[in-house]
Design a protein around this motif. Structure first.
Motif, short mmCIF file in Angstrom:
data_model
loop_
_atom_site.label_atom_id
_atom_site.label_comp_id
_atom_site.label_asym_id
_atom_site.label_seq_id
_atom_site.Cartn_x
_atom_site.Cartn_y
_atom_site.Cartn_z
N VAL A 1 0.85 -1.19 0.00
CA VAL A 1 0.00 0.00 0.00
C VAL A 1 0.89 1.24 0.00
N LEU A 2 0.42 2.27 -0.70
CA LEU A 2 1.10 3.57 -0.71
C LEU A 2 0.24 4.55 0.07
N ASP B 1 9.97 4.74 3.86
CA ASP B 1 9.50 6.03 4.35
C ASP B 1 9.92 7.14 3.39
N GLU B 2 8.96 8.04 3.09
CA GLU B 2 9.20 9.17 2.18
C GLU B 2 9.87 8.67 0.90
N ILE B 3 9.16 7.83 0.21
CA ILE B 3 9.69 7.17 -0.98
C ILE B 3 10.05 8.18 -2.07
N GLU B 4 9.41 9.34 -2.05
CA GLU B 4 9.70 10.32 -3.10
C GLU B 4 11.13 10.84 -3.02
N LYS B 5 11.77 10.77 -1.83
CA LYS B 5 13.14 11.25 -1.69
C LYS B 5 14.14 10.29 -2.33
N GLY B 6 13.77 9.02 -2.43
CA GLY B 6 14.67 8.04 -3.01
C GLY B 6 14.44 7.79 -4.48
N THR C 1 5.39 5.39 2.17
CA THR C 1 4.75 6.65 2.54
C THR C 1 5.35 7.78 1.72
N ALA C 2 4.53 8.79 1.46
CA ALA C 2 4.99 9.94 0.68
C ALA C 2 4.25 11.18 1.11
N ASN C 3 4.98 12.29 1.20
CA ASN C 3 4.38 13.59 1.49
C ASN C 3 4.10 14.37 0.21
N ASP C 4 5.04 14.30 -0.74
CA ASP C 4 4.88 15.02 -2.00
C ASP C 4 4.90 14.01 -3.14
N PHE D 1 1.14 -0.83 -6.62
CA PHE D 1 0.68 -1.09 -5.25
C PHE D 1 -0.76 -1.58 -5.33
N ASP D 2 -1.16 -2.35 -4.32
CA ASP D 2 -2.53 -2.85 -4.31
C ASP D 2 -3.54 -1.73 -4.11
N GLU D 3 -3.14 -0.69 -3.35
CA GLU D 3 -4.06 0.43 -3.13
C GLU D 3 -3.29 1.67 -2.73
N LEU D 4 -3.93 2.81 -2.98
CA LEU D 4 -3.36 4.12 -2.64
C LEU D 4 -4.34 4.84 -1.72
N PHE D 5 -3.89 5.15 -0.48
CA PHE D 5 -4.74 5.79 0.52
C PHE D 5 -4.21 7.18 0.86
#
Length: 515
Positions: free
Chosen positions: A269-270, A332-337, A372-375, A389-393
């Motif tokens: 899940v994202l 955690d904060e996948i957008e940074k990587g 997890t992602a903030n941006d 991902f199976d779902e986006l919440f």
């Protein structure tokens, strides 16, 4: 079909075809030799196995035929006998320095060339790659650690002989659960874990969760991943009704037999949303609820300075997660990587994105990813398409009732006197736009004063002052928060399980409380 059976069938075909060189990749020498011994009985051909402790021995009779325990001595013995007899098979269990062009690999090469002429076969058991020129003379076969199907047999063989000796509460469902937990461990590792549990003189249903803990110890320091300790008693959770219901259904899929329907295990899940609303702690909550080990993948720690180093480290991390399955992988904060970077001339980020997407799509291991992602706008669009991902919440800012509950939970957690009902209403109003972390910070300031000056200093005025001193992100960067919320409303499911429709100050539904 178990991997062991596939391996046995592949070896049978190769031995009957008299493939001159067979490279066997496995970390379990005993399982490999067990299968080869069965084949030696079935096809009735002479086979000899070499080890550094016993030299060369007949695999069926165990009788030593050559006392020279060195690898060179074993190869010389094989060359001598292959030149005199046809259809001989030699298995070498401990050969080093075969990755490159060197004396040992060339010695084996010459032996294989002679085996080609006499119908012989040289087998090597190793976890390392083989010199390319040598490998091209033959074929490769892999024996992976036991999967769930084979592990179920191992568990039953280990446990059932003792069913009359002491109480065993396990039923068929418990055996399957134990097999799912112990899958991807070696047979000896699984047998050791089971023996440790049975040593106390009983086997109860509570021991199922202990199997996961024992397996976790074996993988507590694995490449590229950070083991995260979880204290369930420290997690207080409320709301997230939609997410929790969805997770409950995914948990059933994680333990169900999906082979008959050709389904893969749940992939993950994202979680996106406003910073400080509990997205990261949700990973700990899921791991604690599902009673699975939690590993954190840090893309920053994977980055290397040499060409290809980052990609190799990421591959090793995914392989480690697969071996540790079933488990929770927290990013955690996948957008940074994985953020798309126009200045990345080396293409490292692009290759890492491709590697991550490939693993996410193709891996069949029971690794549940919580990202997890903030941006989310920084993430590549291919990561967000359906099927990754199976779902986006979306996790939003807490509403009035949620803020009341969160404040009360933190007050109880910090063992503080409660404010009056009138002051509590003021705090709820003051905290409009607060994230969960902002509410935690305000109550923590009260707790600090209580430690310094004693509980008698905690009154309504102190609560109100501490709350007014907090400036939330929704007020310092309102445009950013609104942009995040607008994106979530259009593209993600609300974690509350309710439909979108109003601002965070008007919705009366519960969404998320995690402290």
């Amino acid at each position: 079909m178990s991997n062991k059976l596939e391996f046995k069938n592949a070896m049978l075909r190769m031995l009957r075809a008299r493939i001159p060189f067979i490279s066997i990749k496995s970390i379990e020498r005993s399982r490999v030799l067990e299968v080869i011994q069965e084949l030696a009985e079935e096809i009735n051909i002479p086979m000899y196995v070499h080890s550094l402790s016993h030299g060369m021995a007949d695999i069926k009779t165990k009788k030593t035929v050559n006392d020279d325990r060195s690898v060179v001595g074993g190869i010389d013995f094989a060359v001598q006998n292959i030149s005199q007899r046809q259809n001989l098979t030699f298995i070498f269990t401990e050969v080093s320095n075969i990755e490159d062009d060197n004396i040992v690999s060339r010695h084996i090469y010459d032996c294989v060339v002679q085996a080609i002429e006499r119908g012989g076969c040289i087998c090597m058991i190793s976890t390392k790659s083989v010199w390319s020129q040598l490998q091209r003379l033959g074929m490769t076969v892999t024996l992976d650690p036991p999967n769930e199907e084979e592990m179920l047999s191992i568990v039953k063989d280990c446990v059932l002989p003792y069913q009359n000796a002491f109480p065993i509460e396990w039923g068929e469902k418990d055996f399957k659960m134990a097999a799912a937990i112990l899958a991807n461990m070696t047979r000896i590792e699984a047998e050791n874990v089971l023996a440790t549990q049975m040593a106390k003189g009983s086997l109860t249903k509570d021991d199922i969760s202990k199997l996961s803990q024992e397996k976790d110890k074996l993988f507590s320091d694995i490449s590229g991943l950070e083991k995260v300790k979880i204290h369930p008693e420290m997690l207080s959770v409320g709301g997230l009704d939609g997410l929790q219901q969805w997770l409950e259904s995914q948990k059933q899929l994680l333990t169900a037999d999906l082979k008959s329907r050709k389904l893969r295990p749940p992939r993950g899940v994202l979680l996106v949303g406003v910073p400080g609303c509990g997205k990261s702690l949700s990973a700990k909550f899921i791991a604690a609820t599902w009673n699975l080990p939690l590993y954190r993948l840090d893309f920053a720690a994977i980055q290397g300075m040499y060409v290809g180093q980052s990609e190799n480290r990421l591959k090793e991390a995914f392989e480690s997660a697969d071996n540790a399955s079933p488990c929770i992988l927290w990013i955690d904060e996948i957008e940074k990587g994985l953020a798309a970077n126009a200045n990345d001339s080396s293409g490292v980020t692009t290759r890492m994105i491709g590697q991550f997407l490939f693993w996410l799509q193709e891996s069949t291991k029971k690794v549940f990813v919580v990202a997890t992602a903030n941006d989310v706008t920084k993430l590549p669009p291919e990561l967000l398409r359906k099927g990754r991902f199976d779902e986006l919440f979306f996790v939003d800012l807490p509403e009035e009732q949620e803020r009341a509950d969160i404040i009360s939970l933190y007050i109880e957690k910090n063992v503080l006197p409660h404010p009056s009902a009138e002051t509590l209403e003021k705090l709820i109003s003051i905290s409009s736009g607060f994230a969960g972390s902002d509410l935690e910070g305000a109550v923590r300031d009260v707790a600090i004063q209580a430690v310094i000056n004693g509980d008698e200093c905690v009154d309504d005025a102190l609560y109100e002052n501490c709350f007014r001193n907090i400036v939330p992100l929704s007020k310092t960067s309102p445009e950013r928060i609104e942009a995040i919320r607008s994106w979530g409303k259009e593209r993600a499911l609300p974690a509350s399980g309710l439909s979108w429709g109003s601002s965070y100050d008007m919705v009366a539904a519960r969404r998320t409380i995690i402290i």
